[in-house]
Scaffold this active site. Structure first.
Site, PDB file in Angstrom:
ATOM      1  N   SER A 128      32.907  41.499  39.687  1.00  0.00           N
ATOM      2  CA  SER A 128      33.246  42.580  40.622  1.00  0.00           C
ATOM      3  C   SER A 128      32.286  42.733  41.788  1.00  0.00           C
ATOM      4  O   SER A 128      32.504  43.598  42.642  1.00  0.00           O
ATOM      5  CB  SER A 128      33.350  43.913  39.865  1.00  0.00           C
ATOM      6  OG  SER A 128      34.591  43.996  39.204  1.00  0.00           O
ATOM      7  N   LYS A 131      33.748  42.880  45.303  1.00  0.00           N
ATOM      8  CA  LYS A 131      34.165  44.085  46.027  1.00  0.00           C
ATOM      9  C   LYS A 131      33.214  44.427  47.180  1.00  0.00           C
ATOM     10  O   LYS A 131      33.599  45.149  48.107  1.00  0.00           O
ATOM     11  CB  LYS A 131      34.293  45.259  45.058  1.00  0.00           C
ATOM     12  CG  LYS A 131      35.396  45.068  44.023  1.00  0.00           C
ATOM     13  CD  LYS A 131      35.508  46.258  43.095  1.00  0.00           C
ATOM     14  CE  LYS A 131      36.635  46.070  42.077  1.00  0.00           C
ATOM     15  NZ  LYS A 131      36.333  45.062  41.057  1.00  0.00           N
ATOM     16  N   SER A 314      34.586  50.608  40.634  1.00  0.00           N
ATOM     17  CA  SER A 314      34.968  49.199  40.502  1.00  0.00           C
ATOM     18  C   SER A 314      36.465  49.064  40.246  1.00  0.00           C
ATOM     19  O   SER A 314      36.906  48.393  39.312  1.00  0.00           O
ATOM     20  CB  SER A 314      34.169  48.516  39.381  1.00  0.00           C
ATOM     21  OG  SER A 314      34.156  47.117  39.575  1.00  0.00           O
TER      22      SER A 314
END
Length: 482
Positions: A128, A131, A314
């Site tokens: 993640s 992102k 997230s």
């Protein structure tokens, strides 16, 4: 005696004083001499603990919240940590718990000087941390204050209304909440405005509800994702409008999700329209409205607010939606490939090298993603102190160690607690992947950016997160001078 003031009169010494004065004085002298000798033989015998050094102002609890324009001002003359000292600390903390390896980099945010480099240019699966790239690209392409609009349009048939997606996947089922991010635009308010518009136009029911989700194109489900992750509710097929970021309810964060969020949202809108007093034909279908005949509209939270929510929680579904909107703003198709192309395009505009990147999605679920720790550190540096001020809007979205978002339950142990409240970083977790990229101000007042990425790790080994948290914590407490 007359004429003599009390203060000047000579007083008679009591007899007892003469008997005890000399022994007392002699004893006192001997004790003092003994203390001097003892102090010489045992230097620490008479020493007292030194008070701890004062806590720098930037590491104290603030008395008010600051804005997100910058992490500055900082002392420009604060010393840059010595690379060798930083390496000593991180070589001792940045170790995998079992199998695998951890690459990493630490940079001085102001100058870009590399303070620590362990395979920083090696491609890694970032989870993640992807992102962060999406956040920077979205802010660059769309601007922090942009909003997405969900519209209700009339069609050729006056008894048909078309709920038209504009990229807002954070719609709420109830009334619009002006101060919210998720639920800023509410279907109940949109339905009430639609009912008023229909009544004003003299349109009577029954009304058929259609939905137009054509803003996004291509496959709704990314073929690079594990179907197990989809089944577990990590994400869902993507459409240009959705309730609760593609969930059945805002407080249900795990488990199955709607597989067609556009239809699910249209059904909820039809229910709200009926609650507003409109007779509605059962069932919804896809269709097209007339852009020139808008009946009602509702605007999303700003891109700034959505980026912050995406980073802090997230949110995979939201990340992919922001990627599609970034694609449209960048002249790309609103597909998964268009989103990854747009992210690369916007990062290149920020001066970040992208040639070695391999991107299969913009949320980080895909194992095919390959990005270096150096590239993540450069993105964090661009956000914290780069020339494009639009990127500063992402600062509030970085989770705070031990306090917010995906770092809320970390930094509570003895080896990591000194980073609590000071480290701000985006997490990343897949089965064999752990990542942490962010920024911290060290004890000398120097802003540092970092990225740590572990690949091939033992699944579930708790020591991997601890290793990264300890490494970020030692940066916070580091003066790191030679």
């Amino acid at each position: 005696m007359k004429g003599v003031k009390n203060g000047g009169a000579r007083k008679r010494v009591p007899a007892a004083w003469g008997r005890f004065t000399w022994p007392v004085l002699l004893t006192s002298v001997l004790l003092c001499l003994g203390a001097v000798v003892a102090a010489g033989m045992f230097p620490n015998l008479l020493s007292f603990p030194k008070p701890p050094p004062p806590i720098p102002s930037w590491q104290q609890v603030p008395d008010r919240l600051s804005g997100a324009d910058s992490v500055l001002p900082l002392d420009a003359s604060a010393p840059i940590p010595v690379a060798g000292e930083v390496a000593k600390l991180l070589d001792a903390t940045l170790k995998p718990d079992g199998a695998g390896s951890i690459s990493g980099v630490v940079m001085d945010a102001s100058t870009g000087q590399i303070l620590f480099d362990r395979e920083a240019n090696a491609n890694r699966i970032p989870a993640s941390n992807m992102k962060l790239l999406t956040a920077a690209a979205a802010l660059k392409a769309l601007g922090p204050e942009s909003r997405f609009t969900t519209r209700v349009l009339a069609s050729d048939n006056p008894s048909t209304v078309v709920l038209t997606g504009g990229g807002d996947v954070l719609l709420g089922a109830s009334a619009s909440e002006p101060t919210a991010v998720l639920g800023r635009a509410g279907l109940a308010s949109l339905a009430a405005d639609t009912a008023a518009a229909l009544a004003s136009a003299g349109v009577q029911g029954p009304i058929t509800v259609q939905v137009d989700d054509s803003l996004f194109s291509g496959a709704p489900l990314n073929p690079a994702w594990s179907l197990d992750d989809v089944a577990a509710g990590e994400t869902a097929p993507l459409f240009s409008l959705a309730l609760n970021s593609g969930r059945y309810a805002p407080d249900v964060l795990t488990g199955p999700r709607p597989q067609d969020s556009a239809i699910t949202t249209a059904q909820a809108f039809a229910e709200q329209l009926a609650a507003a007093g409109v007779t509605v034909t059962p069932g919804v279908e896809r269709g097209k409205g007339l852009p020139a005949r808008e009946l009602a509209a509702a605007e999303s939270a700003t891109v700034n607010e959505q980026v912050d929510l995406m980073l802090e929680s997230s949110d995979n579904f939201l990340a992919e939606a922001l990627g599609r909107m970034t694609a449209l703003a960048s002249g790309q198709k609103a597909t998964y490939d268009g989103a990854t192309a747009a992210v690369r395009q916007r990062l290149a505009e920020l001066g970040i090298a992208t040639d070695s990147m391999q991107l299969a999605d913009v949320s980080g679920l895909a194992l095919e993603n390959q990005v270096t720790a150096r590239q993540f550190a450069e993105v964090v540096r661009a956000i914290t102190s780069g020339p494009d001020l639009a990127l500063r809007a992402a600062l509030d979205g970085f989770p705070v160690a031990g306090l917010t978002g995906t770092l809320n339950d970390r930094y509570g142990e003895a080896g990591t607690s000194e980073g609590a409240g000071l480290v701000r970083a985006k997490t990343g977790t897949l089965n064999t992947v752990i990542a942490l990229s962010g920024y911290v101000v060290d004890s000398d007042g120097r802003l540092l950016v970092f990225s740590f990425i572990g690949n091939g790790l033992d699944p579930g080994a708790a020591g991997n997160k601890v290793a990264m948290d300890r490494s970020a914590s030692v940066l916070a407490s580091c003066g790191c001078r030679a």
